[in-house]
Motif scaffolding. Structure first.
Motif, PDB file in Angstrom:
ATOM      1  N   LEU A 290     -13.936  42.713  21.693  1.00 44.76           N
ATOM      2  CA  LEU A 290     -14.766  41.518  21.456  1.00 44.76           C
ATOM      3  C   LEU A 290     -13.912  40.255  21.545  1.00 44.76           C
ATOM      4  O   LEU A 290     -14.328  39.241  22.105  1.00 44.76           O
ATOM      5  CB  LEU A 290     -15.448  41.617  20.089  1.00 44.76           C
ATOM      6  CG  LEU A 290     -16.539  42.689  19.985  1.00 44.76           C
ATOM      7  CD1 LEU A 290     -16.846  43.026  18.529  1.00 44.76           C
ATOM      8  CD2 LEU A 290     -17.819  42.219  20.698  1.00 44.76           C
ATOM      9  N   LYS A 291     -12.708  40.348  20.997  1.00 44.64           N
ATOM     10  CA  LYS A 291     -11.801  39.191  21.037  1.00 44.64           C
ATOM     11  C   LYS A 291     -11.429  38.884  22.493  1.00 44.64           C
ATOM     12  O   LYS A 291     -11.441  37.720  22.909  1.00 44.64           O
ATOM     13  CB  LYS A 291     -10.554  39.488  20.206  1.00 44.64           C
ATOM     14  CG  LYS A 291      -9.638  38.306  19.992  1.00 44.64           C
ATOM     15  CD  LYS A 291      -8.644  38.608  18.889  1.00 44.64           C
ATOM     16  CE  LYS A 291      -7.756  37.433  18.586  1.00 44.64           C
ATOM     17  NZ  LYS A 291      -6.493  37.437  19.311  1.00 44.64           N
ATOM     18  N   ALA A 292     -11.134  39.943  23.241  1.00 43.34           N
ATOM     19  CA  ALA A 292     -10.782  39.740  24.657  1.00 43.34           C
ATOM     20  C   ALA A 292     -11.949  39.111  25.418  1.00 43.34           C
ATOM     21  O   ALA A 292     -11.749  38.372  26.380  1.00 43.34           O
ATOM     22  CB  ALA A 292     -10.393  41.076  25.290  1.00 43.34           C
ATOM     23  N   ALA A 293     -13.162  39.383  24.958  1.00 44.14           N
ATOM     24  CA  ALA A 293     -14.345  38.813  25.626  1.00 44.14           C
ATOM     25  C   ALA A 293     -14.590  37.369  25.177  1.00 44.14           C
ATOM     26  O   ALA A 293     -15.520  36.718  25.666  1.00 44.14           O
ATOM     27  CB  ALA A 293     -15.570  39.669  25.335  1.00 44.14           C
ATOM     28  N   GLY A 294     -13.783  36.889  24.218  1.00 44.96           N
ATOM     29  CA  GLY A 294     -13.856  35.473  23.830  1.00 44.96           C
ATOM     30  C   GLY A 294     -14.929  35.126  22.810  1.00 44.96           C
ATOM     31  O   GLY A 294     -15.417  33.993  22.785  1.00 44.96           O
ATOM     32  N   VAL A 295     -15.297  36.086  21.944  1.00 47.60           N
ATOM     33  CA  VAL A 295     -16.296  35.739  20.916  1.00 47.60           C
ATOM     34  C   VAL A 295     -15.724  34.651  20.001  1.00 47.60           C
ATOM     35  O   VAL A 295     -14.511  34.576  19.810  1.00 47.60           O
ATOM     36  CB  VAL A 295     -16.732  36.980  20.080  1.00 47.60           C
ATOM     37  CG1 VAL A 295     -17.381  38.019  20.963  1.00 47.60           C
ATOM     38  CG2 VAL A 295     -15.565  37.578  19.302  1.00 47.60           C
ATOM     39  N   PRO A 296     -16.585  33.789  19.443  1.00 45.09           N
ATOM     40  CA  PRO A 296     -16.057  32.681  18.626  1.00 45.09           C
ATOM     41  C   PRO A 296     -15.375  33.152  17.342  1.00 45.09           C
ATOM     42  O   PRO A 296     -14.445  32.511  16.845  1.00 45.09           O
ATOM     43  CB  PRO A 296     -17.302  31.843  18.293  1.00 45.09           C
ATOM     44  CG  PRO A 296     -18.485  32.714  18.585  1.00 45.09           C
ATOM     45  CD  PRO A 296     -18.048  33.728  19.596  1.00 45.09           C
ATOM     46  N   CYS A 297     -15.834  34.290  16.824  1.00 48.36           N
ATOM     47  CA  CYS A 297     -15.363  34.706  15.502  1.00 48.36           C
ATOM     48  C   CYS A 297     -15.683  36.186  15.331  1.00 48.36           C
ATOM     49  O   CYS A 297     -16.673  36.677  15.887  1.00 48.36           O
ATOM     50  CB  CYS A 297     -16.136  33.866  14.468  1.00 48.36           C
ATOM     51  SG  CYS A 297     -15.711  34.147  12.764  1.00 48.36           S
ATOM     52  N   LEU A 298     -14.837  36.891  14.598  1.00 48.12           N
ATOM     53  CA  LEU A 298     -15.156  38.273  14.209  1.00 48.12           C
ATOM     54  C   LEU A 298     -15.501  38.232  12.729  1.00 48.12           C
ATOM     55  O   LEU A 298     -14.671  37.815  11.909  1.00 48.12           O
ATOM     56  CB  LEU A 298     -13.954  39.187  14.470  1.00 48.12           C
ATOM     57  CG  LEU A 298     -13.588  39.389  15.946  1.00 48.12           C
ATOM     58  CD1 LEU A 298     -12.204  40.030  16.072  1.00 48.12           C
ATOM     59  CD2 LEU A 298     -14.624  40.250  16.662  1.00 48.12           C
TER      60      LEU A 298
END
Ligand code: FAD
Length: 317
Positions: A290-298
């Motif tokens: 998800l981070k690699a996909a550039g989500v704003p926040c986990l």
């Protein structure tokens, strides 16, 4: 600061945590014990859930049934103020329709505004255990979109009492819930999406999703939102599965599917330590993708399991 401003300012994926107020008799220290070890990951905001009081009817010696309150948790306003004071981060109280009249909601918003709490997550809430469907208060909201509208009205200085002219405007940033695998009451995903869109049109400015264990659901959901014209930030909500009984309790409670691979890994795991490893590692892999996909926040649902959440965050941030 507003949650959406943190997203605008940051080039990297942020992290945030959601905590539950302790059950009755619990202390503020319980919350600090949950959050202290997580602050090293610099979450700009922490969400605090809201839970309606639940009742049961207990049979007494006299033979009569007495209504007794269980699962009472302290309200969010004080908890949010304490979190902001101790950590200097923003706290996001969850506001629900259930159990609140519009006036009580207005009063809660006045308190939050007074304390300089600038964000709220606006939700409907679930049916109570003894009800088979959600029942609003006689003068309460039936859907989260109505609650969003009330907060938006206050942001324009419009209070319930129409005789209040030029009321001072609040400036809440409003988040809402989204369901990558659809809300369980919705006949289909498009139907659900139309009401998510309505919440945005009424003034919500970001979405936090229900937990999911297969990122494909999240990516598909984001695509569907964008295709429906929803442009606001969409924050994935994540929870590690670390108990064997959760194979059944998570689908039953949250109406989501668990992927085959995860189910097999959990079934194969020998002992609690091995199970912890499986669930933690699964959540780490989800987070990385998800981070690699550039989500704003986990956004991690801590549910009182700080050590596991800390292990996950250490691998990502
Ligand atoms: P809504 O957006 O009102 O939707 C509820 C259902 O009604 C959906 O099926 C929707 O499609 C449908 N619907 C919406 N508007 C209309 C309309 N106008 N006409 C017909 N149908 C409509 N619960 C708590 O009690 N406390 C919490 O702190 C809490 N935090 C949560 C945090 C997150 C991130 C999430 C995902 C859920 C949380 N919940 C919480 C659970 C939530 O309250 C439930 O999932 C609830 O059943 C739905 O809430 P909602 O805000 O999505 O409702």
């Amino acid at each position: 600061m507003k949650v959406t401003d943190y997203f605008k300012k940051s080039k990297d994926t942020l992290c945030s945590f959601e905590i539950l107020p302790p059950l009755k008799g619990g202390k503020m220290q319980d919350i600090f014990d949950t959050l202290d070890p997580l602050m090293e990951f610099k979450p700009p905001f922490v969400d605090v859930t809201y839970h309606r009081e639940e009742f049961v009817y207990m049979k007494r010696d006299s033979g009569y049934y007495e209504k007794s309150s269980i699962r009472k948790r302290p309200g969010t306003v004080g908890i949010c103020a304490a979190i902001m004071h101790r950590y200097g981060v923003d706290a996001v109280p969850h506001l629900i329709c259930g159990g609140f009249s519009k006036e009580e909601t207005e009063n809660a918003l006045i308190d939050l505004n007074f304390l300089n709490i600038q964000n709220v997550l606006a939700l409907r809430g679930d049916a109570r255990h003894f009800e088979d469907k959600f029942v609003p208060e006689p003068d309460g909201h039936k859907f989260a979109s109505e609650l969003v509208e009330q907060v938006s009205q206050m942001n324009q200085g419009k209070y319930l009492d129409a005789s209040i002219e030029n009321g001072s405007s609040t400036d809440f940033c409003i988040g809402i819930a989204g369901y990558p695998e659809k809300h369980f009451e919705s006949p289909n995903i498009d139907h659900d999406m139309s009401f998510t869109k309505l919440k945005i049109e009424k003034g919500a400015s970001y979405i936090v999703t229900q937990m999911f264990f297969d990122n494909k659901h999240f990516f598909k959901y984001v695509d569907a939102c964008r295709a429906a014209g929803i442009t606001v930030p969409i924050v994935p909500g994540l929870k590690p599965l670390t108990k064997r009984y959760q194979l059944n309790s998570i689908p039953r409670r949250f109406y989501i599917d668990l992927p085959d691979d995860l189910v097999h890994e959990v079934e194969k795991a020998k002992g609690q330590d091995a199970l912890n490893m499986v669930g933690t590692e699964w959540c780490i892999q989800q987070s990385k993708e998800l981070k690699a996909a550039g989500v704003p926040c986990l956004h991690y649902y801590t549910m009182g399991d700080t050590p596991t959440i800390k292990r996950i965050a250490e691998s990502i941030f």
